[in-house]
Design an enzyme around this catalytic site. Structure first.
Site, short mmCIF file in Angstrom:
data_model
loop_
_atom_site.label_atom_id
_atom_site.label_comp_id
_atom_site.label_asym_id
_atom_site.label_seq_id
_atom_site.Cartn_x
_atom_site.Cartn_y
_atom_site.Cartn_z
N PHE A 17 -1.11 3.30 -7.51
CA PHE A 17 -0.97 4.06 -6.23
C PHE A 17 -0.43 3.56 -4.96
O PHE A 17 -0.55 2.50 -4.53
CB PHE A 17 -2.50 4.51 -5.88
N GLU B 289 5.83 7.25 10.09
CA GLU B 289 6.55 5.92 9.97
C GLU B 289 8.16 5.81 10.34
O GLU B 289 8.45 4.74 10.94
CB GLU B 289 6.40 5.18 8.50
N LYS C 59 -1.59 -6.60 -0.76
CA LYS C 59 -2.84 -6.47 -0.11
C LYS C 59 -3.79 -7.60 -0.25
O LYS C 59 -4.57 -8.00 0.57
CB LYS C 59 -3.54 -5.16 -0.67
#
Lengths: 572, 163
Positions: free
Chosen positions: A112, A50, A162
């Protein structure tokens, strides 16, 4: 039009005209990647780390002026991107970084791949957002691009949980055409009274110098700068970030200034009576010891960011505004008046500068049996006819490239100036090549820097990026070694890069062409051959004199008049 | 020199941490900081007390203005202004001490807002120096707990800091 959050993110990119996104998928951005998959306007370049996504977006932005865009996942995706974000922030590069985040109900639960991305990036972004409602995506994206590209540009992070991108929740989409923010309104014009005062001061100058920086490149003001400089006949020096904004081949150009600047530029800074700083920020690598900085000068400072003005050095005529419009206004004021600078005074000043030029501060031993790094850069200039995009990493090779390539055009020189990020070069070169498919893109690097993002050779293969890598291999972290030689009695603590890979085989294993060059007489031919391979990445491992140092040099904490010149014994 | 800066900012999550982060990142000191929403729920008003020479204060105001969420700010120290701070102080107040403490509270125009047979809870408003003086006037061993808001400030005159 009804779209899901993920589709909105992609549609916003389309509506911003974003054609390329550099990224790496992961759990939190899977919905977005799915939306990306189902269209073909926005092209995705898959990096291998990244950090490279942000550096590539950065290189894309620096070479085009358009905002670079990166897309990474939450947690480690975001933290890996931070180095690239900080790099862009220090050099004021317009960039929008989209980071995935865990679903909103999980935020704060140590889920997570959760990190507080907004918190981690806050000190190294121009602004950042956490979107908490799908209905806010379009407006936030609009704001992000507006903030990144207006005023003093900079990176903006948009953190997207998300659940906000849920493909099953569709809402009406409408991209705002304009955005107005009561708390953010960049200055659009400089103050005319101040501009007139500045022009008056310039006309009264006897030993003037233009000191111009990255702001001229970012503000697309090279034309105006050229016109004003020629109209007045003043000498001009560029910062590391400003190289190319004024043609290096022009006779009024006296080279880069600062720690590794030319003798003539630094001496002119020391003796000037009117300093005209444009889009430059008086960085410590430029000013040296503040107490010795331009001791006899009145200072004019043009900058779009008020907080840059009088931050490190008090100035006499501050002008807050976009460099381009301020320079246009200066030209208008100048042309309306009849007055011109004293030609007698300027003639005397140029004589003095020519005297300093006589020191030939960039000379090096041209008869040495090994390849000198300076010679390698001069050869690169020759082979590419001075017309390549040149990216660099950080260290001695960066300074040699800055000193010896002689940039005549803006946006051709791409390097990490403020943050000094090793590993920047290869991914930045990818961004440049993506933006300019047919152009010659060269990466000047060192064997230490290039290993920091070496995995990107795979990205170059996958996306057919025919970058020409010029590795100036001296076996050392050259700049560290140089400081250890000068300031630590030659105790080379951990600056020798032992156990180097065979770069030729390494390049070949990634599917590229590798070359090793060891003799000065072979260099030009090899480089010509490399650049003739239009559709291949060529990795040139150029073995150079390991003892060469970057001269001239001002020791940290010294003034412009206290320079080391190249040792005479090495001069021809 | 001490400066008291009034900041009007977007009432958004994270805005406060941008200000606090700016001060720690750039090494400026914060003596006190108070923040609460205004009559317009979309705006917060912050009062920040800091110290520094002229150059530092100039940089502080410029850097604050640069924060995207800061709408407007004013260095109140540049003109006549009013500062008030509130203190809640809990003191031991047993039989023999009660009258003396009550007199002290009256002199400082404070209010006793909670009483037990062993303590008083006192509310006091004023300039920071007045609150300091009160704390100094109470015998140290009687003080159980002190909580202060830090100063809030507003400029004198008809004009206001608004959009």
């Amino acid at each position: 039009m009804e779209l899901s959050g993920a589709e909105i993110v992609i549609q916003c990119l389309k509506d911003e005209g974003v054609e390329h996104v550099f990224g790496y998928p992961g759990g939190a951005v899977l919905h977005i990647y799915d939306a990306l998959f189902q269209q073909d306007f926005v092209k995705h370049i898959l990096v291998r780390h990244e950090q490279a996504a942000t550096h590539a977006a950065d290189g894309y932005a620096r070479s085009t002026g358009k905002p670079g865009v990166a897309l990474v996942t939450s947690g480690p995706g975001a933290t890996n991107a931070v180095t690239g974000i900080a790099t862009a922030y220090m050099d004021s590069i317009p960039m929008v970084v989209l980071t995935g985040q865990v679903p909103t109900p999980f935020i704060g639960s140590d889920a997570f791949q959760e990190v507080d991305t907004v918190g981690i990036t806050r000190p190294c972004v121009k602004h950042n957002f956490l979107i908490k409602d799908v209905r806010d995506i379009a407006e936030t994206m609009k704001k992000a691009f507006y903030i990144a590209t207006s005023g003093r540009p900079g990176p903006v992070v948009v953190d997207i949980p998300k659940d906000i991108t849920d493909p099953n929740k569709k809402i009406p989409y409408d991209y705002p055409k304009k955005i107005k923010m009561r708390s953010y309104s960049p200055v659009l014009r400089g103050h005319l009274g101040q501009i007139k005062k500045a022009v008056g001061l310039m006309l009264s100058a006897e030993r003037p110098v233009f000191y111009t920086g990255g702001g001229v490149v970012l503000g697309d003001a090279s034309e105006e700068l050229r016109e004003l400089t020629r109209e007045l006949g003043f000498p001009i020096t560029n910062t590391l970030m400003g190289l190319g904004s004024y043609p290096a081949s022009d006779k009024q150009f006296i080279g880069m200034l600062g720690m590794h600047g030319t003798y003539e530029a630094n001496m002119a800074m020391h003796d000037t009576d009117v300093l005209i700083a444009i889009g430059a920020r008086f960085d410590d690598r430029v000013t040296g010891h503040i107490a010795h900085f331009c001791p006899n000068a009145k200072i004019i400072h043009v900058d779009i960011d008020p907080s840059s003005i009088s931050k490190n050095v008090r100035v006499d005529v501050p002008i807050v505004g976009p460099v381009k419009s301020v320079l246009q206004d200066m030209l208008t004021v100048l042309k309306e008046g009849k007055k011109r600078p004293s030609s007698a005074a300027l003639k005397k000043w140029w004589q003095q500068i020519d005297g300093w030029r006589g020191a030939d501060c960039l000379s090096y031993d041209r008869t040495h049996a090994q390849i000198k790094p300076q010679f390698a850069i001069e050869t690169l200039h020759k082979v590419t006819r001075g017309d390549a995009f040149v990216a660099s990493d950080v260290g001695q090779h960066q300074m040699f490239a800055a000193q010896f390539y002689g940039f005549d055009k803006p946006r051709r020189w791409v390097n990490s100036g403020g943050l000094g990020t090793m590993g920047f070069g290869l991914p930045a070169a990818m961004g440049i090549q993506i933006a300019h498919p047919g152009a010659d893109v060269a990466l000047v690097t060192g064997e230490a820097s290039v290993q920091m993002c070496i995995q990107e050779l795979a990205t170059c293969k996958q996306h057919d990026l025919p970058i020409k890598i010029l590795l100036l291999n001296n076996g050392y972290m050259g700049m560290v070694r140089q400081w250890q030689e000068f300031f630590y009695d030659g105790r080379y603590s951990h600056s020798y890069v032992d156990a180097l890979p065979d770069f030729v085989k390494l390049a070949e294993s990634f599917g590229h062409v590798g070359m090793k060059v060891e003799r000065p007489e072979d260099l030009e031919g090899a480089m010509q051959e490399a650049f003739d391979l239009k559709d291949r990445l060529v990795f040139m491992d150029v073995v150079i004199d390991p003892t060469e140092n970057v001269y001239p040099m001002i020791e940290a904490g010294k003034g412009h008049h206290e320079m080391y010149l190249p040792p005479k014994s090495e001069l021809v | 020199m001490r400066h008291i800066i009034s900041i009007l900012m977007e009432n958004e999550a994270g805005a406060l941490s941008r200000v606090a982060g700016l001060f720690s990142a750039r090494g400026y000191n914060i003596e006190s900081l108070t923040v609460a929403p205004t009559e317009d729920a979309s705006l917060s008003r912050m009062t920040l007390v800091t110290r520094g020479d002229e150059n530092i204060i100039e940089q502080i105001t410029k850097q604050l203005n640069k924060l995207v969420e800061v709408v407007k700010l004013l260095d109140l120290s540049e003109g006549p202004h009013v500062e008030r701070e509130m203190m809640l102080i809990k003191v031991k107040a047993e039989r023999s001490q009660r009258d003396e403490i009550k007199r002290l509270v009256d002199i400082f125009r404070g209010k006793i807002i909670d009483v037990t047979d062993a303590s008083y809870l006192i509310e006091l408003t004023g300039q920071a120096s007045k609150l300091d003086a009160f704390v100094n006037a109470v015998e140290e061993e009687l003080i159980v707990e002190v909580v202060r808001t830090g100063p809030s400030g507003i400029a004198r005159g008809a004009k206001g800091l608004s959009l």
